[in-house]
Write a protein that holds these residues in place. Sequence first.
Motif: not given
Length: 356
Positions: A189, A192-193, A196, A219, A221
Amino acid sequence: MAHFDTLTDFIQQTEAQFRIFDMGRCISKLSPDTFRKVELGQIPFPKPFLHQAWIAILMWNPKQASENVVWFLKLPLDEQGFMVQAARDDFLNRLLQNLTNSMGKGPLDQPTDATEYRDALKDNPFSFTPDQEKMAAFHATATLTTRQPASSFYDGAKQYFHGKADLNHWDSLGYQGIADYVIRHQQGNNEDKLAEIFGQLPDTPLEACCTFIEHIQPSAPLSEAIRLRLENSVSEGKVSANQIGALLRAISQCPEDEQKIAVLTRVLQSPYGTQAEVIAALASRCWASLQYPELLQQFLETLAVNDAGQACFNRVMADLMFIPTLRALTLQQFRAADRSEALSRAIGGMFGDGFL
């Protein structure tokens, strides 16, 4: 001595696995078919940079993938972006002569392994050495391509970007580890991390990340996190022009949508817009976004009053007008009746210096 019409033909006759990468504006895969068409003069080089095709050829034996060979080449292009055939032939002749001399056999004889090609570019004027950033990104790309482990610095970077270490304690991070982490964004991940934590990163790890994000397709995000960080940085006006340039490099590979064009426009309209570091990042990395006429118009108007003067205008335009789609769009803007006096003077200065 064996004869080959193209470098692609030569590589394909070996037993080595290989990949070709564009190393110019960012690191991206280049299919053998596309590169062969470039070599044969059937199509222009897709993304020329500083009037040359900057490529890397990665070769390896599937049974010894860790023993790979890399050739970094820069081959000249003509004014329309087509490869200069004479230069390519000169390069190929030098390559074949080196191989014949070093191996003690003809180039058509199959090599024992890919490493026999390691010294093939010795004293070759068409070879180059990437800078530290590009080399770290390429090394990460190569190990991923050949399914080799990441560097020993990867785990430390993963711990950091996954929030398992104090964000201010980045001194022990290895530059290669950051490259490995970003290039391996689809593993686990990681992406994603990173999305964030992106808005909280201190300046140094942030800028390092950005230099590697420009080589991936972020991506949704992560793209949004980059856009927000850039937008907030421009609004606050407290960060360096270098950091704005780094964020522009990161956003360059994000999808071309209205939000991206809007934040690039805000950068140009801000005090950062006329600074050389920002102009360089916009021109060299965000060139695809400049195909939007409104953004191109704003860019040209800002470039005309850049802090580094006429020389900077000339250099940037010499590079951008080498890209076929941008050349046509730029000439349209040059002829626009509503262009500013500053842009008119910059255009006059460019042609007066013998630009074309």
